[in-house]
Design an enzyme around this catalytic site. Structure first.
Site, mmCIF file in Angstrom:
data_model
loop_
_atom_site.group_PDB
_atom_site.id
_atom_site.type_symbol
_atom_site.label_atom_id
_atom_site.label_comp_id
_atom_site.label_asym_id
_atom_site.label_seq_id
_atom_site.Cartn_x
_atom_site.Cartn_y
_atom_site.Cartn_z
ATOM 1 N N SER A 66 -19.364 14.154 13.864
ATOM 2 C CA SER A 66 -20.692 14.298 13.267
ATOM 3 C C SER A 66 -20.567 13.844 11.823
ATOM 4 O O SER A 66 -19.449 13.762 11.285
ATOM 5 C CB SER A 66 -21.093 15.779 13.305
ATOM 6 O OG SER A 66 -22.192 16.031 12.452
ATOM 7 N N TYR A 68 -19.155 24.884 12.756
ATOM 8 C CA TYR A 68 -19.455 23.512 13.208
ATOM 9 C C TYR A 68 -18.758 22.487 12.310
ATOM 10 O O TYR A 68 -18.101 21.561 12.797
ATOM 11 C CB TYR A 68 -20.974 23.315 13.179
ATOM 12 C CG TYR A 68 -21.471 22.031 13.788
ATOM 13 C CD1 TYR A 68 -21.730 21.938 15.153
ATOM 14 C CD2 TYR A 68 -21.722 20.909 13.003
ATOM 15 C CE1 TYR A 68 -22.204 20.760 15.718
ATOM 16 C CE2 TYR A 68 -22.200 19.729 13.562
ATOM 17 C CZ TYR A 68 -22.446 19.661 14.915
ATOM 18 O OH TYR A 68 -22.919 18.496 15.474
#
Ligand code: NAD
Length: 261
Positions: free
Chosen positions: A143, A156
């Site tokens: 990401s 995350y």
């Protein structure tokens, strides 16, 4: 760009980016294994649609990506049912937003297990076959949050930074064996994962949900547009071609300029 004769396993591929990449790989000619933890009967319409539309062999392998034993069994089944696994896309991922001091321990552990550990488990299971055949592609869905941080996403961001590190080490270990390993680092893509975040983000930022998209999510994405799942599929397919054989160990942003700032 033909991937005829190749086989691919895409984890977490019943919706969003994973399904988009599975579709892209099948359209390029690869036989594909879909995966999620969901009930096979519920996924059958998705599996059948993809098989009918692409004419490729498409199977569904139910396995919970937070469970190491289930992942090992899934990899074995993929090798048996597809004959081999040339391409593995480690895509399964979940999100939870909360400040560090309030972050629930069970959510932390689950995010690290699904978003990071699962890529280690599939890689260790499938690398021996790729090494034996002297060809392989490992694509890890990191990401923009594998390259930079944002508040309230500790687990995350930690998992995605870990994914970028795992990518580099894997790439170095197999660099001479016809295998590449790369991380794709998307900015915001409008998928169910992001739709679910709108309400949570509204709470932590104290904003009405309608303003979260513009003022929080797309604020840092200079194009002010969500990235399309088809764009990510296009990059994944390219990484599987011979033209990309020297691209390895990278973390490739596809984020509308987000991390350029
Ligand atoms: P999504 O929620 O649309 O899809 C997630 C997929 O993972 C689904 O198929 C779901 O069934 C599956 N899944 C969830 N828990 C699982 C489990 N325990 N075992 C097996 N499968 C499981 O999410 P998405 O937005 O398509 O995200 C896919 C990947 O892309 C994730 O790794 C995410 O972190 C990453 N990513 C997404 C964005 C974005 O903006 N959407 C941006 C950057 C990176």
């Amino acid at each position: 760009m033909s991937l005829k004769g190749k086989t691919a396993l895409v984890t977490g591929s019943t919706s969003g980016i994973g399904l988009g990449m599975a579709k892209g790989l099948a359209e390029a000619g690869a036989d594909v294994a879909l995966n999620s933890h969901e009930n096979p009967a519920d996924i059958e319409p998705i599996r059948k649609k993809l098989a009918d539309e692409t004419g490729r062999k498409v199977i569904f392998l139910q396995a919970d990506m937070s469970n190491a034993d289930a992942i090992a069994a899934m990899c074995k089944r993929a090798e048996t049912e597809l004959g081999k696994v040339d391409i593995v896309v480690n895509n399964a991922g979940i999100q939870h937003v909360a400040p560090v001091h309030e972050f629930p321990l069970d959510k932390w552990n689950l995010i690290i297990a699904i978003n990071l550990n699962s890529a280690f488990h599939t890689s260790r299971a499938l690398l021996p076959g790729m090494k034996a055949r002297k060809w392989g592609r490992i694509i890890n869905l990191a990401s923009a949050h594998g390259l930079i941080g944002s508040p309230f996403k500790s687990a995350y961001v930690a998992a995605k930074h870990g994914m970028v590190g795992l990518t580099k080490v894997t790439a170095l270990e197999v660099a001479e064996e016809g295998i590449t390993c790369n991380a794709i680092c998307p900015g915001y893509v409008l998928t169910p994962l992001v739709e679910k975040q709108i309400a949570d983000q509204a709470k932590v930022h104290n904003l009405p949900p309608g303003r979260v998209i513009k003022e929080v999510m797309l604020k840092g994405q200079p194009t002010r547009k969500f990235v399309g799942t088809d764009e990510i599929a296009g990059l994944a397919v390219f990484l599987c071609t011979d033209a990309a054989q020297s691209i390895t160990g990278t973390a490739l942003p596809i984020d509308g300029g987000w991390v350029a700032q």
